[in-house]
Write an enzyme that holds these catalytic residues in place. Structure first.
Site, short mmCIF file in Angstrom:
data_model
loop_
_atom_site.label_atom_id
_atom_site.label_comp_id
_atom_site.label_asym_id
_atom_site.label_seq_id
_atom_site.Cartn_x
_atom_site.Cartn_y
_atom_site.Cartn_z
N LYS A 282 0.83 -1.22 0.00
CA LYS A 282 0.00 0.00 0.00
C LYS A 282 0.86 1.26 0.00
O LYS A 282 0.56 2.22 -0.70
CB LYS A 282 -0.94 0.01 1.21
N THR A 284 3.85 1.54 -1.20
CA THR A 284 4.46 1.62 -2.52
C THR A 284 3.48 2.19 -3.54
O THR A 284 3.83 3.04 -4.36
CB THR A 284 4.95 0.23 -2.97
N ARG A 306 2.30 7.29 7.27
CA ARG A 306 2.58 7.11 8.69
C ARG A 306 4.09 7.00 8.92
O ARG A 306 4.81 6.50 8.06
CB ARG A 306 1.89 5.85 9.22
N LYS A 317 9.09 -6.99 9.36
CA LYS A 317 8.49 -6.38 8.18
C LYS A 317 9.43 -5.42 7.46
O LYS A 317 9.29 -5.13 6.28
CB LYS A 317 7.21 -5.62 8.62
N ALA A 536 -2.68 -0.39 12.82
CA ALA A 536 -4.09 -0.50 12.41
C ALA A 536 -4.81 -1.65 13.10
O ALA A 536 -6.03 -1.64 13.18
CB ALA A 536 -4.18 -0.67 10.90
N PHE A 567 -3.22 -2.08 6.84
CA PHE A 567 -3.76 -3.42 6.65
C PHE A 567 -4.93 -3.43 5.67
O PHE A 567 -4.98 -2.61 4.75
CB PHE A 567 -4.11 -4.05 8.00
N PHE A 655 3.84 -8.25 -9.63
CA PHE A 655 5.16 -8.83 -9.35
C PHE A 655 5.67 -9.54 -10.61
O PHE A 655 4.87 -9.94 -11.46
CB PHE A 655 5.08 -9.82 -8.19
N TRP A 684 6.78 -0.19 -8.83
CA TRP A 684 7.92 -0.72 -8.08
C TRP A 684 9.16 -0.82 -8.99
O TRP A 684 10.26 -0.51 -8.56
CB TRP A 684 7.57 -2.10 -7.50
#
Length: 831
Positions: A282, A284, A306, A317, A536, A567, A655, A684
């Site tokens: 999200k 990205t 954030r 993560k 979240a 999330f 991807f 990306w």
């Protein structure tokens, strides 16, 4: 003098400076100490430079020079002799006279050729007093002579003693008038500078490589703009930013007052489907979208993100700056400390925690009288209540201001909070994943006199102060919210607040800088606000209201502000609408729902995805059936978005292992399920260029009819609001409250907190309370194990099943790969 000038330069109530000094003090050091924009006399080097270059709009012409030019006309082809006109005024005179077509000759009083030059000049301008040994007879008859020595501005000369008193008097009066005109121009420019300004953004060029390097290598390969340059490009004033290093700056809230009449731009929320433990990108997508809007479609846009906790950064993560060619830079500064907001929250949170235990100890070990005497001591022979103590007296119904007049009963009532230790809900925090702090014992030292209790640490971003930072709308609102925070109950069952403990003002002081959003930039040089970072699953999971409000003013009416919710849409988006939108009064124009083929395959029955472990072949090879089966989760999240009446665009984060057929299938199903559009994105690997189609879809969707509505009415009972979320959003059959949860609901209702919105603390890995249940679970009963309240933040948060507020480190945390090069001081291994 310089010190006084520098002080006035920084005084926001002073828009112009006029120097009235003796001739001997007009040095370059003093003249250049004046800020160019406040230089009413136009004598600083910056002003003169603009004048010489012909940038008349960017400078002010010195008043004396203006006065001379007012008296002269039709100078084309005439010879103008400047005598004794040196320094800034002389330079300005030469520049202006040349522009009018005059032939300029400059000569000092002692020059041997002076007599000859005076005989041939059509106009003589005297820059200083004429020496007695230069006779008037040297000037040919009919020559225009003007004297403009510096002290004409203050009219200190005795004109009756001069040969050319009428001309001098005219110049002196005109110069004073011209200085007043410059003052008016300075004020006009100041007023104009306070208005909204169009962006003049210089975007940075990207040259994507294949294969795509690591995030930190990409970040390092780009040279970010200096943050003060970026701030100027997007219309921020120099007094509206506080610079931290070269690439970060705090933005002052005064901007909201300056641009209060400026229409807001369009508001876009980025949410997602139920994610894998790896996350679906999200952040990205948010960054890629604004890079596409601004760098490629030339539409003003702002990303509001954030601030990441250092728990995930060093845990599993990793960072949260986006990734690949769609990230915030410098990514190491983004992910580590930033401007210290989380540290400020930690300090404020733990100060309050210390105050609670200390107050219980002191009340347990002192009489009413000694407690009162220490709370209200005699200082320099005077005894008085502090403002926060007077507020507590008013709350207690004691309308007295003299400490000596309280009765014994009033003293006891004032001095004792009678906190009931088992009801304390305020925990200490630290911004590190540390599982061994999930349950601790405090007070074991002998000095604490046997006051021992069980407590715990939470991760710093789970602090209610973080939620307050994210939801507050002003410093005053923040202070009020901090004071309302309920930390425990007293032994009568009444809430005890931070205000009761007398710590509100101190908390506000610790948070005074944290309330300002931090300005950074994307890889393509577009602006980003980084502010607040509540999780979240255990909080509401959105960046700050203030960052959004400021960004919406800066982008202009046709611009876009893109923010993200943590999330899945069932978690972050639902809280965004029902909590954040209520606090801000803002409503999004469109929701971007992020999906990946990888996550959809998992929801279709694929094997478990584990962070740090290689993906199974089901995720790296084409499998249309798994994708089709997993799209049920995407369809459900689209339906959740539609509950709020906002158009939704699906962004499929592509991807390299995704096949074209899989991508086409997802987009087709998304559109059939009610999405306004569904777009594959390659930001990306390609930067903003890879999200141009998404940006175009978002722009179109933002112009669609928007019938936004909240999911529930605040007046409903707490249990009913929980039930609505469980059934309409999660798909539960019903809810089941534990006796503890029901008891808390009854208590909060009795205490007057029943009309607050709900912030569900639930796993993000499933629509249900069971992380292993993928897809769209149905028929389940949602268990509510406990219900707590964040009164300052303004919501009730039920705990669904077992929810930890302190993550733990895995067997192999990210910190194994993080290192510092001792020679270059560069950080290595962040992702």
């Amino acid at each position: 003098i310089v010190s006084e000038i520098l002080r006035l330069n920084e005084d926001p109530n002073v828009q112009g400076l006029a120097l009235e000094l003796p001739e001997s003090l007009y040095s370059s050091k003093i003249l250049n100490a004046v800020k160019p924009e406040k230089d009413v006399d136009g004598l600083s080097s910056v002003n003169l430079g603009h004048l010489v270059r012909g940038d008349v709009y960017d400078c002010l012409v010195p008043p004396t020079v203006c006065a001379v030019m007012e008296l002269l006309e039709n100078l084309g082809g005439k010879t103008v002799l400047l005598v004794g006109a040196s320094g800034a005024v002389g330079a300005a005179l030469q520049s202006v006279l040349l522009r009018e077509g005059a032939a300029i000759v400059s000569c000092p009083w002692k020059a041997p050729q002076l007599q000859n030059e005076l005989r041939h000049a059509d106009v003589v301008v005297l820059g200083s007093m004429k020496p007695d040994d230069v006779p008037v007879s040297w000037i040919k008859p009919g020559t225009t002579v003007i004297s403009c020595s510096r002290d004409l501005l203050s009219e200190k000369r005795n004109y009756s003693q001069q040969n050319n008193s009428a001309a001098e008097s005219a110049v002196g009066s005109l110069a004073i008038a011209m200085r007043m005109q410059n003052m008016v121009k300075t004020m006009e420019r100041w007023i104009q500078s306070r208005q909204y300004r169009k962006w003049n953004l210089h975007c940075l060029k990207l040259q994507p490589l294949s294969p795509v390097p690591s995030d930190i290598e990409i970040s390092r390969a780009q040279s970010p703009k200096a943050v003060d340059v970026l701030a100027k490009e997007i219309g921020l004033l120099t007094d509206e930013i506080e610079i931290y290093g070269q690439t970060k700056a705090k933005v002052r809230l005064s901007l909201l007052e300056r641009l209060k009449d400026q229409p807001d731009g369009k508001y876009v929320l980025v949410a997602g489907i139920t994610p894998t433990p790896l996350g679906e990108g999200k952040s990205t997508v948010t960054v890629g979208l604004v890079q596409a809007l601004t760098a490629h479609l030339k539409i003003n846009s702002f990303a509001c993100l954030r601030q990441p906790s250092q728990g995930p950064t060093f845990g599993v993560k990793g960072g949260a700056a986006g990734g690949g060619y769609a990230q915030v830079i410098p990514m190491e500064e983004f992910n580590l400390h930033l401007t210290g907001d989380i540290h400020a929250i930690t300090a404020a949170n733990n100060l309050l925690a210390a105050a609670i235990d200390a107050r219980i100890l002191h009340e347990n070990t002192q009489s009413d009288k000694s407690l009162y005497n220490r709370l209200v001591p005699v200082v320099n022979g005077v005894r008085g209540f502090s403002p926060i103590q007077l507020a507590r007296l008013r709350k207690l119904g004691i309308n007295k201001t003299d400490p000596e007049t309280l009765t014994e009963e009033e003293i006891s009532k004032f001095a004792r909070l009678d906190i009931d230790p088992p009801t304390i809900t305020w925990q200490r925090v630290v911004d590190t994943n540390d599982r061994f702090l999930r349950k601790i014992t405090v007070g074991q030292a002998n000095t604490e006199k046997g006051f021992v209790r069980q407590a715990q640490f939470d991760i710093a971003v789970a602090s209610e102060i973080m939620a307050i930072l994210a939801l507050t709308t002003s410093p005053q609102d923040m202070k009020e919210r901090l004071g309302k925070m309920v930390v425990a109950n007293d032994k009568k069952g009444e809430p005890v607040t931070a205000e009761d403990l007398g710590v509100t003002g101190a908390l506000a002081v610790l948070m005074k800088d944290a309330i300002k959003p931090t300005l950074m930039q994307t890889l393509e040089g577009t602006p980003v606000f980084v502010h607040a970072g509540p999780f979240a699953n255990i909080a509401h999971g959105n960046s700050s209201v203030l960052a959004d409000k400021i960004a919406l003013k800066l982008v202009g009416e046709k611009g876009f502000v893109v923010t993200e919710a943590g999330f899945g849409a069932d978690i972050g988006m639902e809280k965004f609408f029902n909590i954040k939108c209520r606090a801000s009064g803002l409503f999004p124009s469109v929701v971007v729902l992020v999906a990946t083929v990888r996550a959809l395959k998992m929801h279709g029955g694929g094997p478990n995805v584990t962070a740090g472990a290689p993906l199974k072949k089901e995720y790296t090879e084409e499998n249309l059936q798994l994708v089709a089966d997993g799209c049920c989760n995407l369809q459900k999240q689209i339906q959740i978005t539609q509950l709020f009446g906002v158009p939704v665009v699906v962004a499929l984060n592509v991807f390299k292992t995704d096949s074209p057929a899989e991508v086409d299938l997802v987009c087709k199903i998304a559109k059939q399920s009610g999405a306004f559009d569904a777009v594959p994105c390659n930001h990306w690997s390609a930067g903003g260029r890879g999200a141009v189609k998404l940006a175009q879809a978002v722009e179109k969707a933002a112009n669609q009819k928007n019938s936004f509505k909240y999911l529930y009415n605040l007046e409903l009972p707490i249990v009913e609001k929980i039930r609505i979320i469980a059934q309409k959003v999660y798909g539960a059959q019903d809810i089941e409250l534990s006796p503890v949860a029901q008891s808390q609901v009854d208590r909060y209702t009795r205490q007057g907190f029943g009309n607050l919105p709900i912030c569900m603390a639930k796993t993000h890995l499933s629509l249900s309370h069971q992380p292993e249940r993928k897809g769209v679970p149905t028929g389940f009963i949602l268990p509510i194990s406990d219900v707590r309240a964040s009164i300052g933040a303004g919501f009730i948060y039920p705990l669904v099943g077992t929810m930890s507020t302190m993550p733990g480190l895995p067997t192999r945390p990210c910190f194994y790969d993080i290192d510092l090069d001792p020679v270059t001081e560069q950080v290595k291994g962040l992702f």
